[in-house]
Design a protein around this motif. Structure first.
Motif, PDB file in Angstrom:
ATOM      1  N   GLU A 180       0.838  -1.197   0.000  1.00 19.91           N
ATOM      2  CA  GLU A 180       0.000   0.000   0.000  1.00 19.91           C
ATOM      3  C   GLU A 180       0.876   1.251   0.000  1.00 19.91           C
ATOM      4  N   GLY A 181       0.481   2.215  -0.895  1.00 15.83           N
ATOM      5  CA  GLY A 181       1.207   3.483  -0.980  1.00 15.83           C
ATOM      6  C   GLY A 181       2.374   3.476  -1.954  1.00 15.83           C
ATOM      7  N   SER A 182       2.754   2.294  -2.440  1.00 13.19           N
ATOM      8  CA  SER A 182       3.899   2.231  -3.373  1.00 13.19           C
ATOM      9  C   SER A 182       3.447   2.519  -4.805  1.00 13.19           C
ATOM     10  N   GLN A 183       4.438   2.741  -5.701  1.00 18.00           N
ATOM     11  CA  GLN A 183       4.163   2.928  -7.130  1.00 18.00           C
ATOM     12  C   GLN A 183       4.508   1.628  -7.851  1.00 18.00           C
ATOM     13  N   LYS A 240       0.436   4.977  -9.747  1.00 17.89           N
ATOM     14  CA  LYS A 240       1.297   5.866  -8.965  1.00 17.89           C
ATOM     15  C   LYS A 240       1.202   5.602  -7.457  1.00 17.89           C
ATOM     16  N   SER A 241       0.007   5.259  -6.957  1.00 19.09           N
ATOM     17  CA  SER A 241      -0.121   5.013  -5.511  1.00 19.09           C
ATOM     18  C   SER A 241      -1.100   3.863  -5.287  1.00 19.09           C
ATOM     19  N   SER A 255      -3.510   1.484  -3.331  1.00 14.87           N
ATOM     20  CA  SER A 255      -4.381   1.573  -2.136  1.00 14.87           C
ATOM     21  C   SER A 255      -4.938   0.193  -1.815  1.00 14.87           C
ATOM     22  N   TYR A 301      -0.926  -4.016   3.805  1.00  8.18           N
ATOM     23  CA  TYR A 301      -0.981  -2.759   4.572  1.00  8.18           C
ATOM     24  C   TYR A 301      -0.869  -3.110   6.051  1.00  8.18           C
TER      25      TYR A 301
END
Length: 632
Positions: free
Chosen positions: A510-513, A546-547, A549, A577
């Motif tokens: 989670e949060g990575s590209q 890009k992000s 979730s 996560y």
């Protein structure tokens, strides 16, 4: 008996009877108005005789003092010589140097028997060829005198009196000895003089030089000198510019032309050098001048050739329908700017361009190889310089060779269907080979040279865009030539969504590209490709995310479609996560562990220090007791 013989016999008798003759005279130039004057018995110049000048005095009998009174010279002052025009003396020259007369004005008296005397003036004279001369014959005879002059030249009596006569000789062309004779009663006597002629050569010519002379070879220079007297005073010089190469006196018979020769080793510096021949008639020892005559100047052209022939630079094999550059060059050539170089192919002169740089000459031509030239042809390079020709030849083989034809029974084949591949050569190809067949397909075997090869092929999806190659060989002049044709195989298939195209399991944080790689294969390429989550149909973007979730977590169905059908594939995406409460618990536990560890370490160190202190006190007490105990 001739008069000359008669006079000579009496001259001999007179010399036996008394002292030598006394001679007086004057000489005239070809124009007839130049009088010779005397110094120390020999004339050194002329003076003009004309209406304003004083005529020479005619000798009389009172000039002679008797048979024994000879023996003196009559001397006169020297005057400036008169300038003579020489077209007749030196043909081919408009003007020539001054040619003065030189004579000895000596009065020599020869007494004859009974006291009679006969004399001639001058006794010795130097004249330009063709000049005139006045000769005075005089005698002391007083009765029955017969006085005359014997000579081979035209003469006329100018003046006369009882005892003397003045004659004028004209057109004197050779050295001679005029003779004065007398008959006095029955007694005969004579006196002679010497006439010496001088002239510059009437013809001085340097033989024509070769059109070209090779460097390092000997050049013979020949100079022909015709005329010029006296030859004992004449010399010839062969010149290069103003440099004297050779000098030689001319001491042969003056009636014959003289050939003077010398050789010169020719160098490159002699190119365009001027050569000439010059004569010098040096009469300065006789009191006159130095007279020169120069031939026409001739220019020499030199050349130098290497030992090698021109170099031809071109392939031995030329193909019909191509253009080939042909070069021909030669180094160490002099002068390269004068060299003519040409190229010929099959007896036809090629249009070429030539240039030179220093000692290098180069010719280039662009040959357009046509079918008319097919076969064996001779290429020639012809270089001409001076009178030399250098030829270089090369045999060219001109051939026609077309690339083989590679064809398919159908341009596009569907997966699983068969297609026939054909490879055919023309134009004398010896061997045809087909390469690049798909893996698993046996290549055709050619057991002997064949102009055509073909075989069937079952198309597979992985065979799409495979390169098929067909090559033909031709042997020309011992060399094997190759021509190859390639073709790309087009197989219609798909669409496909395999694991290599679109991976079925993905785990993202989670949060990575991240990048989702999912690409359907097929020919033609699929026009539709999308991925949607099962249940709610939420799309999964293909490409860069890009992000990430946690809401993207789930199972997706990817769908691809082309004109040849459609295909689906399940893709599982798991998003990792972390829960905040769990993080707090973990932090508290970590702090607790740190505190407990610190307390344990503190109490452990305190107990260790206490034990060390008690041990030291026990050792001190033992030492005191030992010190207080009485000795044994």
């Amino acid at each position: 008996m001739s008069l000359l013989q008669f006079g000579n016999s009496w001259a001999t008798r007179a010399s036996e009877a008394g002292p030598p003759l006394s001679v007086r005279a004057r000489a005239l130039s070809p124009s007839g108005n130049t009088e010779v004057l005397v110094q120390e018995g020999k004339a050194r110049g002329f003076r003009e005789s004309g209406p304003a000048s004083t005529a020479p005095r005619s000798p009389v009998a009172s000039d002679y003092k008797g048979p024994h009174a000879v023996q003196s010279l009559s001397l006169h002052p020297v005057l400036v010589p008169r300038t003579l025009l020489l077209p007749a003396l030196c043909p081919g020259l408009a003007m020539a140097p001054t040619l003065p007369l030189l004579l000895a004005l000596v009065t020599v008296v020869i007494p004859g028997p009974g006291g009679a005397q006969v004399s001639i003036n001058p006794i010795e004279v130097f004249l330009p060829r063709g000049a005139s001369l006045q000769v005075n014959c005089s005698s002391s005879c007083s009765e029955n005198l017969n006085l005359g002059l014997e000579t081979q030249w035209p003469k006329r009596e100018v003046e006369s009196e009882l005892r003397w006569k003045l004659f004028e000789l004209s057109d004197i062309e050779e050295d001679s000895k005029p003779l004065c004779f007398e008959t006095c009663g029955t007694i005969q006597s004579s006196a002679s003089a010497t006439i010496i002629l001088y002239s510059v050569p009437k013809h001085v010519e340097l033989d024509p030089l070769p059109t070209w002379q090779q460097v390092g070879k000997n050049l013979t220079l020949r100079c022909l000198v015709d005329g010029g007297t006296p030859r004992s005073q004449l010399s010839v010089m062969l010149l290069r510019g103003e440099e004297v190469l050779y000098r030689q006196p001319v001491d042969v018979d003056r009636k014959n032309p003289k050939e003077i020769t010398t050789t010169v080793l020719v160098s490159r510096d002699d190119h365009e050098a001027n050569f000439s021949c010059r004569t010098e008639l040096d009469l300065r020892p006789l009191g006159l001048a130095l007279f020169t005559n120069v031939s026409m100047t001739r220019q020499l052209w030199t050349f130098d050739l290497p030992l090698t022939i021109p170099k031809l630079d071109t392939p031995d094999l030329l193909e019909v329908g191509t253009k080939q550059k042909v070069l021909c060059s030669l180094e160490d050539l002099f002068p390269a700017s004068e060299a003519q170089i040409s190229l010929e192919l099959g007896g036809h002169t090629l249009i070429s361009k030539s240039r030179n740089h220093g000692d290098l000459v180069l010719a280039t031509a662009l040959v357009e190889v046509t079918a008319e030239l097919e076969g064996t042809q001779q290429l020639r390079c012809v270089l001409e310089l001076a009178n030399q020709t250098l030829i270089a030849e090369r045999t060219l083989n001109i051939y026609s060779f077309s690339a083989p034809a590679l064809t398919l029974s159908q341009p596009n084949v569907s997966e699983g269907n068969q297609v026939t591949v054909s490879c055919e050569a023309s134009g004398g190809a010896l061997v045809v080979n087909l390469t690049g067949a798909p893996l698993g397909t046996p290549s055709p075997k050619v057991e002997f040279p064949s102009p055509k090869v073909e075989f069937p092929l079952t198309a597979r999806a992985k065979d799409d865009k495979e390169q098929l190659s067909c090559s033909a060989t031709l042997k020309v002049a011992g060399q094997v030539l190759f021509k190859t044709r390639t073709l790309e195989l087009q197989v219609l298939y798909g669409p496909y969504l395999d694991d290599s195209d679109c991976r079925g399991n993905w785990t993202w944080e989670e949060g990575s590209q991240q990048t989702l790689k999912c690409e359907a294969r097929g020919n033609p390429p699929p026009h539709t490709l999308n991925c949607n989550r099962k249940g709610d149909g939420a799309p999964l973007p293909i490409g860069v995310v890009k992000s990430v979730s946690r809401a993207m977590n789930g199972t997706y169905v990817c769908y691809a479609e082309s004109s040849r059908g459609n295909v689906t594939r399940d893709v599982f995406l798991r998003v990792v996560y972390y829960d905040p409460t769990l993080i707090i618990i973990l932090v508290v536990m970590l702090v607790t562990v740190v505190l407990i560890s610190t307390a344990v370490i503190y109490f452990y160190n305190r107990q260790r220090k206490i034990r060390i202190y008690k041990l030291q006190r026990a050792q001190e007490e033992a030492m005191k007791l030992k010190a207080q105990a009485p000795p044994h």
